[in-house]
Design a protein around this motif. Structure first.
Motif: not given
Length: 325
Positions: A169-175, A181-191, A208-210
């Motif tokens: 029910a209403r699954p938690r979705v992560g990127l 932090e929202a400021s972390k990641g490559n350009q694809l993730v940031l956008e 994160e991967g962990r």
């Protein structure tokens, strides 16, 4: 209508022996199955295994070494015939343990994309500490290079699958990223981050991967290149870990005695982590349930793939996503 699942019975390293055996087991479990492939070979295999299933003849096979574009030329290849059965409403889903690229191409050419989804994506169910016992990783290999809008679409596909197929029910979705932090990641993730944030989903931000196997997210979204690397890493780590455990439990008489005490528990754990438990991975975003299995799949994997395909056909997932006009 309880439509059969169309199985590309010629696909896979051990076809048609293992595909036929898996199909017979699925049929015994109540799943209607139609075999697609060389009718003479399949009838002979059915006779040798003492079973009976309907067969639709397909005179051609797209071999594992062939280019995926062969689906355009070989119209009577088993995977194309299986897809046409779905398109013509003679089958409720298609399953293949054969050429994954050809399966994706055939699904696109024959069934087409669901409106609003530019690219189909492969979803992998990985055993995890989440309440459902699994995390849904998307994309797991269909698209090596994507745009931010594609990750937004993958999030919608993955969340719908987790809810309708896994009962979350209403699954938690992560990127998937290199920091929470929202400021972390490559350009694809940031956008992609703000695009996912605006969706009517339970978006929890970056993971994160962990966190992949932890009780952090139910759906993890990433590009197909990163997703496939993560999937293969998890599968490889599981094999190595069980090898270490086996080695440790054989290191002394005391360890061997302890191994006897935990043998049944370890067998249950191994079965839970075995990719054959899930059978195959769904290709989401096309107008029909399509499952793609590993070329080295055995009969157990084929059976489980057919069970999951039949379940998806009856779940209304494709209709919910807008795949039926």
């Amino acid at each position: 209508m309880n439509l059969p699942v169309a199985l590309d019975a010629m696909g896979g390293d051990y076809a048609p022996r293992e595909t036929v055996a898996g199909a017979l087991a699925a049929a015994a479990a109540g799943v209607p199955v139609v075999l697609v492939g060389d009718e003479e070979r399949l009838r002979r295999e059915l006779a040798e295994q003492g079973g009976e299933l309907p067969v639709v003849h397909a005179p051609e096979v797209i071999e594992m070494h062939a280019a995926a574009t062969e689906v355009r030329r070989r119209r009577q290849a088993s995977i194309n015939v299986a897809m046409r059965l779905v398109k013509e409403n003679e089958a409720g889903a298609a399953v293949s343990m054969g050429h994954s690229g050809a399966t994706m191409a055939s699904a696109l050419f024959t069934l087409g994309r669901i409106g609003g989804f530019e690219r189909p994506a492969i979803l992998a169910e990985i055993p995890s500490a989440a309440p459902s016992g699994r995390v849904h990783l998307i994309d797991a290999g269909a698209n090596a290079d994507v745009r931010p809008a594609h990750l937004e679409q993958f999030a919608r596909l993955g969340a719908a699958y987790a809810e309708r197929m896994s009962g979350v029910a209403r699954p938690r979705v992560g990127l998937l990223s290199i920091g929470e932090e929202a400021s972390k990641g490559n350009q694809l993730v940031l956008e992609a981050h703000p695009l996912l944030h605006r969706l009517d989903l339970n978006f929890i931000g970056n993971v994160e991967g962990r966190d992949l196997l932890a009780d952090v997210a139910d759906v993890v979204v990433t590009d197909g290149f990163t997703g496939n690397v993560a999937l293969k890493l998890a599968e490889g780590e599981a094999r190595i870990l069980f090898g270490w455990i086996k080695e440790a439990l054989s290191s002394s008489l005391k360890a061997k005695l302890g191994g006897l005490l935990v043998r049944d528990a370890l067998k249950r754990l191994a079965a839970r982590m075995d990719p054959a438990e899930y059978g195959a991975m769904p290709l989401l975003g096309v107008r029909g349930p399509v499952f793609i299995g590993h070329g080295a799949s055995d009969r157990r994997a084929v059976t489980n793939a057919l069970l999951r395909a039949h379940k998806m056909a009856g779940s209304g997932l494709v209709e919910f996503l807008g795949g039926v006009e």
